[in-house]
Design a protein around this motif. Structure first.
Motif, PDB file in Angstrom:
ATOM      1  N   SER A 204       0.710  -1.200   0.028  1.00  0.00           N
ATOM      2  CA  SER A 204      -0.133   0.445  -0.143  1.00  0.00           C
ATOM      3  C   SER A 204       0.293   0.625   0.165  1.00  0.00           C
ATOM      4  O   SER A 204       1.986   0.923   0.462  1.00  0.00           O
ATOM      5  CB  SER A 204      -1.207  -0.065   1.212  1.00  0.00           C
ATOM      6  N   LEU A 205       0.458   2.425  -0.159  1.00  0.00           N
ATOM      7  CA  LEU A 205       1.384   3.741  -0.069  1.00  0.00           C
ATOM      8  C   LEU A 205       0.469   4.491   1.107  1.00  0.00           C
ATOM      9  O   LEU A 205      -0.169   4.354   1.230  1.00  0.00           O
ATOM     10  CB  LEU A 205       0.535   4.562  -0.951  1.00  0.00           C
ATOM     11  N   ARG A 206       1.657   5.185   2.008  1.00  0.00           N
ATOM     12  CA  ARG A 206       1.653   5.598   3.100  1.00  0.00           C
ATOM     13  C   ARG A 206       1.128   6.986   2.802  1.00  0.00           C
ATOM     14  O   ARG A 206       1.476   7.431   1.122  1.00  0.00           O
ATOM     15  CB  ARG A 206       3.276   5.282   3.575  1.00  0.00           C
ATOM     16  N   ALA A 207       0.697   7.239   3.506  1.00  0.00           N
ATOM     17  CA  ALA A 207       0.192   8.665   3.065  1.00  0.00           C
ATOM     18  C   ALA A 207       1.096  10.119   3.192  1.00  0.00           C
ATOM     19  O   ALA A 207       2.204   9.060   3.751  1.00  0.00           O
ATOM     20  CB  ALA A 207      -0.002   9.234   4.867  1.00  0.00           C
ATOM     21  N   LYS A 208       0.762  10.938   2.376  1.00  0.00           N
ATOM     22  CA  LYS A 208       1.777  12.100   2.280  1.00  0.00           C
ATOM     23  C   LYS A 208       2.925  12.236   3.692  1.00  0.00           C
ATOM     24  O   LYS A 208       2.222  12.749   4.026  1.00  0.00           O
ATOM     25  CB  LYS A 208       1.476  12.814   0.970  1.00  0.00           C
ATOM     26  N   GLY A 209       4.107  13.036   2.735  1.00  0.00           N
ATOM     27  CA  GLY A 209       4.728  13.288   3.559  1.00  0.00           C
ATOM     28  C   GLY A 209       6.805  12.608   4.015  1.00  0.00           C
ATOM     29  O   GLY A 209       6.469  11.826   2.670  1.00  0.00           O
ATOM     30  N   GLY A 210       7.569  12.810   4.365  1.00  0.00           N
ATOM     31  CA  GLY A 210       8.602  12.300   4.795  1.00  0.00           C
ATOM     32  C   GLY A 210       9.408  12.894   2.642  1.00  0.00           C
ATOM     33  O   GLY A 210       8.636  13.926   2.032  1.00  0.00           O
ATOM     34  N   ASP A 211      10.324  12.185   2.746  1.00  0.00           N
ATOM     35  CA  ASP A 211      11.434  12.634   1.204  1.00  0.00           C
ATOM     36  C   ASP A 211      11.367  11.770   0.744  1.00  0.00           C
ATOM     37  O   ASP A 211       9.840  10.810   0.873  1.00  0.00           O
ATOM     38  CB  ASP A 211      12.184  11.978   1.746  1.00  0.00           C
ATOM     39  N   GLU A 212      11.386  12.036  -0.563  1.00  0.00           N
ATOM     40  CA  GLU A 212      10.648  11.122  -1.994  1.00  0.00           C
ATOM     41  C   GLU A 212      11.555   9.857  -1.728  1.00  0.00           C
ATOM     42  O   GLU A 212      11.726   9.036  -3.226  1.00  0.00           O
ATOM     43  CB  GLU A 212      10.616  12.004  -3.536  1.00  0.00           C
ATOM     44  N   GLY A 213      12.528   9.914  -1.731  1.00  0.00           N
ATOM     45  CA  GLY A 213      13.626   8.230  -1.554  1.00  0.00           C
ATOM     46  C   GLY A 213      14.483   8.860  -2.663  1.00  0.00           C
ATOM     47  O   GLY A 213      15.198   9.551  -3.158  1.00  0.00           O
ATOM     48  N   THR A 214      15.084   7.521  -2.603  1.00  0.00           N
ATOM     49  CA  THR A 214      16.326   7.667  -3.863  1.00  0.00           C
ATOM     50  C   THR A 214      15.482   6.680  -5.063  1.00  0.00           C
ATOM     51  O   THR A 214      15.247   5.883  -5.733  1.00  0.00           O
ATOM     52  CB  THR A 214      17.454   6.439  -3.388  1.00  0.00           C
ATOM     53  N   ARG A 215      16.093   7.597  -6.673  1.00  0.00           N
ATOM     54  CA  ARG A 215      15.232   7.355  -7.932  1.00  0.00           C
ATOM     55  C   ARG A 215      15.855   6.257  -8.141  1.00  0.00           C
ATOM     56  O   ARG A 215      16.805   5.830  -7.852  1.00  0.00           O
ATOM     57  CB  ARG A 215      15.522   8.871  -7.968  1.00  0.00           C
ATOM     58  N   LEU A 216      15.102   5.420  -8.854  1.00  0.00           N
ATOM     59  CA  LEU A 216      15.957   4.526  -9.092  1.00  0.00           C
ATOM     60  C   LEU A 216      17.400   4.065 -10.508  1.00  0.00           C
ATOM     61  O   LEU A 216      17.894   3.294  -9.590  1.00  0.00           O
ATOM     62  CB  LEU A 216      14.005   3.767 -10.100  1.00  0.00           C
ATOM     63  N   SER A 217      17.248   5.552 -11.196  1.00  0.00           N
ATOM     64  CA  SER A 217      18.344   5.414 -11.381  1.00  0.00           C
ATOM     65  C   SER A 217      19.701   5.343 -10.525  1.00  0.00           C
ATOM     66  O   SER A 217      21.033   5.420 -10.797  1.00  0.00           O
ATOM     67  CB  SER A 217      18.099   7.120 -12.021  1.00  0.00           C
ATOM     68  N   SER A 218      19.571   6.065  -9.665  1.00  0.00           N
ATOM     69  CA  SER A 218      20.899   6.332  -8.513  1.00  0.00           C
ATOM     70  C   SER A 218      20.930   5.247  -7.236  1.00  0.00           C
ATOM     71  O   SER A 218      21.935   5.045  -6.305  1.00  0.00           O
ATOM     72  CB  SER A 218      20.307   7.368  -7.848  1.00  0.00           C
ATOM     73  N   LEU A 219      20.088   4.458  -7.259  1.00  0.00           N
ATOM     74  CA  LEU A 219      20.321   2.676  -6.633  1.00  0.00           C
ATOM     75  C   LEU A 219      21.806   1.946  -6.849  1.00  0.00           C
ATOM     76  O   LEU A 219      22.055   2.051  -7.751  1.00  0.00           O
ATOM     77  CB  LEU A 219      18.859   1.490  -6.846  1.00  0.00           C
ATOM     78  N   THR A 220      22.251   1.992  -5.546  1.00  0.00           N
ATOM     79  CA  THR A 220      23.606   1.419  -5.288  1.00  0.00           C
ATOM     80  C   THR A 220      23.074   0.366  -4.417  1.00  0.00           C
ATOM     81  O   THR A 220      22.099   0.651  -3.525  1.00  0.00           O
ATOM     82  CB  THR A 220      24.942   2.102  -5.252  1.00  0.00           C
TER      83      THR A 220
END
Length: 65
Positions: A44-60
């Protein structure tokens, strides 16, 4: 993890190393995805808030925290 790797994994035709799977899971969780286990497993998707995380192209495997 490249976009085509994610698509292959989603379709069951790819088998990325476990470090990449954990990096993807961690990034999705940072972006608000909640993984549920047990009798009502799913996502499920948590309620809005927080940062957007790491973009897929930047995952390591280095930035999966």
């Amino acid at each position: 993890m490249a976009e085509q790797d994610v698509k292959a994994f989603e379709h069951g035709t790819g088998d990325p190393p476990s470090g990449q799977i954990e990096a993807l899971r961690s990034s999705l969780m940072a972006a608000g995805i909640v993984f549920r286990e047990g009798s009502e497993s799913g996502v499920s998707l948590r309620a809005k808030g927080g940062d957007e995380g790491t973009r897929l192209s930047s995952l390591t495997t280095e930035n999966d925290h």
